[in-house]
Motif scaffolding. Sequence first.
Motif, PDB file in Angstrom:
ATOM      1  N   ASP A   1     -22.615 -16.435  43.245  1.00 52.90           N
ATOM      2  CA  ASP A   1     -21.485 -17.366  43.321  1.00 52.90           C
ATOM      3  C   ASP A   1     -20.148 -16.642  43.293  1.00 52.90           C
ATOM      4  O   ASP A   1     -19.178 -17.113  43.893  1.00 52.90           O
TER       5      ASP A   1
ATOM      6  N   ARG B   1     -17.381 -17.263  46.211  1.00 54.73           N
ATOM      7  CA  ARG B   1     -16.058 -17.870  46.019  1.00 54.73           C
ATOM      8  C   ARG B   1     -14.952 -16.969  46.553  1.00 54.73           C
ATOM      9  O   ARG B   1     -14.001 -17.443  47.176  1.00 54.73           O
TER      10      ARG B   1
ATOM     11  N   HIS C   1     -16.502 -23.814  50.180  1.00 57.50           N
ATOM     12  CA  HIS C   1     -15.823 -23.402  48.957  1.00 57.50           C
ATOM     13  C   HIS C   1     -15.866 -24.511  47.924  1.00 57.50           C
ATOM     14  O   HIS C   1     -16.165 -24.290  46.747  1.00 57.50           O
TER      15      HIS C   1
ATOM     16  N   CYS D   1     -19.455 -25.030  46.605  1.00 59.64           N
ATOM     17  CA  CYS D   1     -19.801 -23.964  45.659  1.00 59.64           C
ATOM     18  C   CYS D   1     -19.106 -24.193  44.327  1.00 59.64           C
ATOM     19  O   CYS D   1     -19.713 -24.071  43.257  1.00 59.64           O
ATOM     20  N   ASN D   2     -17.834 -24.553  44.370  1.00 63.68           N
ATOM     21  CA  ASN D   2     -17.089 -24.786  43.136  1.00 63.68           C
ATOM     22  C   ASN D   2     -17.609 -25.979  42.363  1.00 63.68           C
ATOM     23  O   ASN D   2     -17.540 -26.021  41.129  1.00 63.68           O
TER      24      ASN D   2
ATOM     25  N   ASP E   1     -12.944 -25.066  40.178  1.00 61.51           N
ATOM     26  CA  ASP E   1     -13.533 -23.791  40.532  1.00 61.51           C
ATOM     27  C   ASP E   1     -13.811 -23.068  39.237  1.00 61.51           C
ATOM     28  O   ASP E   1     -12.894 -22.605  38.576  1.00 61.51           O
TER      29      ASP E   1
ATOM     30  N   GLY F   1     -12.808 -19.353  40.163  1.00 60.82           N
ATOM     31  CA  GLY F   1     -12.278 -19.260  41.509  1.00 60.82           C
ATOM     32  C   GLY F   1     -11.014 -18.453  41.601  1.00 60.82           C
ATOM     33  O   GLY F   1     -10.654 -17.698  40.712  1.00 60.82           O
TER      34      GLY F   1
ATOM     35  N   ASP G   1      -9.367 -26.010  45.116  1.00 63.48           N
ATOM     36  CA  ASP G   1     -10.107 -24.799  44.825  1.00 63.48           C
ATOM     37  C   ASP G   1      -9.172 -23.824  44.154  1.00 63.48           C
ATOM     38  O   ASP G   1      -8.097 -23.566  44.635  1.00 63.48           O
TER      39      ASP G   1
END
Length: 539
Positions: A342, A346, A366, A369-370, A443, A446, A538
Motif C-alpha cells: 500500500d 499511494r 488512489h 486504496c486510501n 489516506d 498518504g 487524498d
Amino acid sequence: MTNHSETPGPTGNGHIAYEGPGPEHQITLRTPAELADALPYLLGYRPEDSMVLVALHDQDGRGRFGGRARLGIPSSSGDWPSAARQLAHGLITGSERRGAKPAQMVAFVCQEPAPGESGRQVMRRLAPLAQKLRTECGRLDVPVIEAICISGGRFWSYCCPTEGCCPEDGRPMGLPGTSVLAAAAAYAGIQVRGSLKELRARLQPWETAAALEQEIALDAAGLAVVPRILDDDGRAEVAEETLELAERVMRRLADAPFVAGGAAGDLRDDRLITSEEAAELILGLQDRSTRDRAAEWMEGDEAGPALRLWRALARRCVGPYGEHAAAPLTLAGWVAWSTGDDLEAREALAMALGADPEYLFARLLHQACNEGLDPESVRRCLRGERVQRAQAQGRAANTATPSRPDGPDGPDGPEGGEARARGEVSGFEEASDGGRARDGGMDPVGTAGTPSAGRPRSREPHETPPRRRRRTRAGEPGPAAAAPDRTRPGTPRPDSTHTGPSRRPGRGRPAAAANGGTRRGSACDPGADPSARTTGEDM
C-alpha cells in the motif's frame, strides 16, 4: 502530560499497545521516547518533513493504535491551519467510516534542520503547527494526549507540564533497530522502507546525461507512433505492438540476475531497456485500452517484472514528457496495491496525479486504496476482461461469415449485448463504490497535494457528452471503438497539418474526436462514464 515518564492512555494508565500481525506480537509503549521510536514502524517508513496523526482506540482500558495519516508540512506557515484541519478531519472521519471513532490521538511533527539551524529551533518553529493539530482534533472531540517533534536525531514533547520537564536540547532518539519494538517488528517480518524521498526517487524522471538521449528517442517515436494512433487501423496495430514489446521486456527483466538494493536493481533494469524501447512503450501506453490491458499483469509471476517495467518507464518520462508518466505511474501504483504494498501504491498514484491531476484511473485507484478497499474486486474485473477478449478472439477465428447486427450474436444478442452491458456497470465501479464522494476521504499514510474531497468527477480533457451510436457485433471495431482514445496529452489534433520535428508530442491537449463522442472504456475503466462518480480527498 502529568508524568512525562509515562504517556497516559484512554483511561490514564499510561499503556499503549502496539499490535503486530498476531497476538504474540504485542508491545506496550509507555514513554514519549518509545512513541518516537515506534513512528517508523507505525508508518512503514521514516517520515521526513511531515506531520502525522496516529489514532488511539480504547481496548480493555489500554490504548490501541488505529489509523494513521500523514501530510507534508506546508512551506508557508499561513497554510498550517488548513493543513492541520484537513489531516485531523480526514483521519477522524475515515476512522468513523470504518466503524470506530478514535478515543485519543498522538501527533508528530518531523523536519530536519535547515543549514545553520538547530533541532531546538525547529522544535520552536513548529510549535504553532503542533498546537493547530491539537486544536483541530479537540474541535472534533478527540483529545491529543501527546505531541512530539522529531528533528536532527532528537525529540521533544510539546505536552510537558512544566518548563523544566524536558531538556532544552531534547532527548536523543534510540539507534535504529535497537528498541524492543524494532526487535518485535523484525520477528514479525515488518520492515521499515527507508524514507519517502528514497521511495519517490525510484519513480522520478532521470536528471542525468542519459535524459537527453531519452528525450530525443521520445521525439522520434512520437513522430512515428502518434500518427498511427490517430489512424483507425493503425491504432489497433500500435496497441498490439506495444503489448508485445512490453511482454518481451518483462521476460528480459525476469531473466536478469538478482541485484540487492532498490537503487542497484533500478540501475540494472535501466540498462536492460533501450531508449527506443522505452519511448515506444511510453507513447503506446497513452492509449487507454492499451493501458487497461497492461493492467492485467497484476499478480503471480507477471506482477514483479511488470512493476519493475512501470517504474523504469516512469523514470524515462523526462523533460517535456513529464505528463506522460501518469500512465506508467498509475500502473506501478496498481500493481503495488494488488500485491499488498500500500505504501508504494499511494506514493506512485499520488505522483501520477502530480503528473496529470485529471488522470481518472489514478484518482479512483488512489481513493480506493486510501479507503482500504479490497483490490480483489478490480483484479476479478481485469481477469474477466482477459477471458472475454480470449473468447472473442476465438469466436472471430471460428466464424466464416459475419452475423447480422441484430442477430443472436449482435450487440443485442446474448453475446454482444451482455458483454456491453457488463462493460457499462461492472468492473472498477464495484471496487470504488465505497470510495465515492465522502467527507474528507482518508489516506492512512498518504501524501499531500492531490484532488479535493467531494469534487465532482470531471471529464477528461478530450471527452464530449456520450451520444448514441450504431452498434456493431461483439468483437468488431465500430465507430466508437475506432475513434482514437487520447486520454493522455501528447497527441496532436486530428486536423493538424504540423508534423515537423519542432512539434513535440506531449505539449498541448487534443481536441475531441471529430466523429462525435468518446469511446466507451473497458469494464475496468473509471473513465467509461463521465458522470458516474466523484472522488474524495487524498492526503
